[in-house]
Write an enzyme that holds these catalytic residues in place. Structure first.
Site, PDB file in Angstrom:
ATOM      1  N   HIS A 240       0.665  -1.224   0.169  1.00  0.00           N
ATOM      2  CA  HIS A 240       0.109  -0.063  -0.141  1.00  0.00           C
ATOM      3  C   HIS A 240       0.689   1.179   0.001  1.00  0.00           C
ATOM      4  CE1 HIS A 240       0.831   0.784   4.406  1.00  0.00           C
ATOM      5  NE2 HIS A 240       0.762  -0.519   4.344  1.00  0.00           N
ATOM      6  N   CYS A 258       4.153  -4.653   6.023  1.00  0.00           N
ATOM      7  CA  CYS A 258       3.446  -4.398   5.008  1.00  0.00           C
ATOM      8  C   CYS A 258       4.872  -4.055   4.049  1.00  0.00           C
ATOM      9  CB  CYS A 258       2.561  -3.463   4.844  1.00  0.00           C
ATOM     10  SG  CYS A 258       1.069  -4.017   5.747  1.00  0.00           S
TER      11      CYS A 258
END
Length: 312
Positions: A240, A258
């Protein structure tokens, strides 16, 4: 196995298509919040009463004539990426003695060599999920029809190929789309919060997702919305947009697990081109993602995958 509809059966271990609504868990290997923002206890197990005497009466079971309670992860008419497995989940666990008969009622019509495998989903009981995947990634343009008993039919198409490889050592992601390659700077999990190693398949995506570090055991490290979020694992791994990537992408790993992309349009560009079923492989990290943590099917080799079938 015939060439057309080579659906041998198999069992390994793995998770349902994902919980990506506008609220989701933290960016790591931990728990994930559900679509209503409530935390899913991924460690929960069925209760057992101490001292309770198990019944000795034989339990009669019959195969599911219409596969009642079955759900297929791919929508009718959907276009998916080359890594998408066909995942069938059930409202209840299928006893081991019934799984071969269930597999016989699951039909895949496609020009591919593939096999079913029983997967232990991260959030489900043993026997609640069975997946079909080809021996190698689907060929772009393949038309597939799936039938579950006499009650469910899905037809879908495999789209263009997109396979991305994230190298946490070089802090770069190589994106290969229909034979065209480009390199994208990234920042991955910091030491001690390492991004999962291995192959993950995109389950869904959302323009913004609420991530809360408390849900993954990182205290008050973060709580807020992150944008252009591509969902990779049920435990909360995303690729992201991350403002920290503006400074650290291409140079250092600083996230909580992430994969972060810069806010200069890099994250949005990748988000816009990705579809469910696209493949993201992480190399150079630690701890390979479990087969049942999202669509981790490709982390089992072909022999292991086929060994998971109830049809021997």
């Amino acid at each position: 196995m015939t060439r057309r509809a080579r659906s041998r059966r198999i069992a390994a271990g793995w998770t349902t298509a994902a919980l990506c609504a506008l609220t989701l868990a933290g960016c790591s290997k931990g728990a994930v919040t559900g679509s209503a923002g409530t935390e899913v206890d991924t460690a929960a197990k069925p209760d057992t009463a101490a001292g309770r005497t198990p019944t000795t009466r034989p339990v009669k079971t019959t195969p599911l004539a219409r596969l009642t309670g079955a759900h297929i992860n791919i929508a009718d008419g959907q276009t998916v990426g080359v890594g998408m497995p066909i995942s069938v989940t059930f409202d209840h666990a299928i006893p081991a003695g019934e799984r071969a008969e269930v597999e016989r009622q699951l039909k895949v019509d496609a020009d591919v060599e593939g096999s079913w495998s029983w997967v232990k989903d991260r959030d489900l009981l043993e026997g609640q999920r069975v997946d079909f995947r080809p021996r190698a990634y689907w060929t772009p343009g393949t038309a597939v029809t799936v039938r579950a008993g006499s009650g469910i039919t899905r037809r879908f198409t495999v789209g263009r190929s997109l396979v991305a490889t994230v190298d946490v050592r070089t802090h770069m992601m190589r994106v290969v789309k229909d034979g065209q390659t480009r390199n994208v700077p990234i920042t991955a999990g910091a030491p001690g919060m390492d991004t999962w190693n291995g192959t993950m398949v995109v389950s869904d995506k959302a323009t913004k997702v609420f991530m809360n570090s408390r849900t993954v055991g990182y205290g008050d490290a973060y709580a807020g919305y992150y944008y252009y979020a591509v969902h990779l694992t049920t435990s909360g791994t995303y690729l992201h947009q991350n403002p920290k990537a503006n400074t650290y992408a291409g140079h250092q790993n600083v996230t909580h697990g992430c994969v972060g992309l810069a806010t200069d349009g890099t994250a949005r560009k990748f988000y816009d081109e990705v579809i469910p079923g696209d493949v993201i492989t992480v190399v150079g990290s630690k701890d390979t993602v479990a087969v049942g943590n999202g669509y981790g099917d490709w982390n089992a080799d072909w022999a292991q995958w086929r060994a998971g079938s109830a049809l021997k």
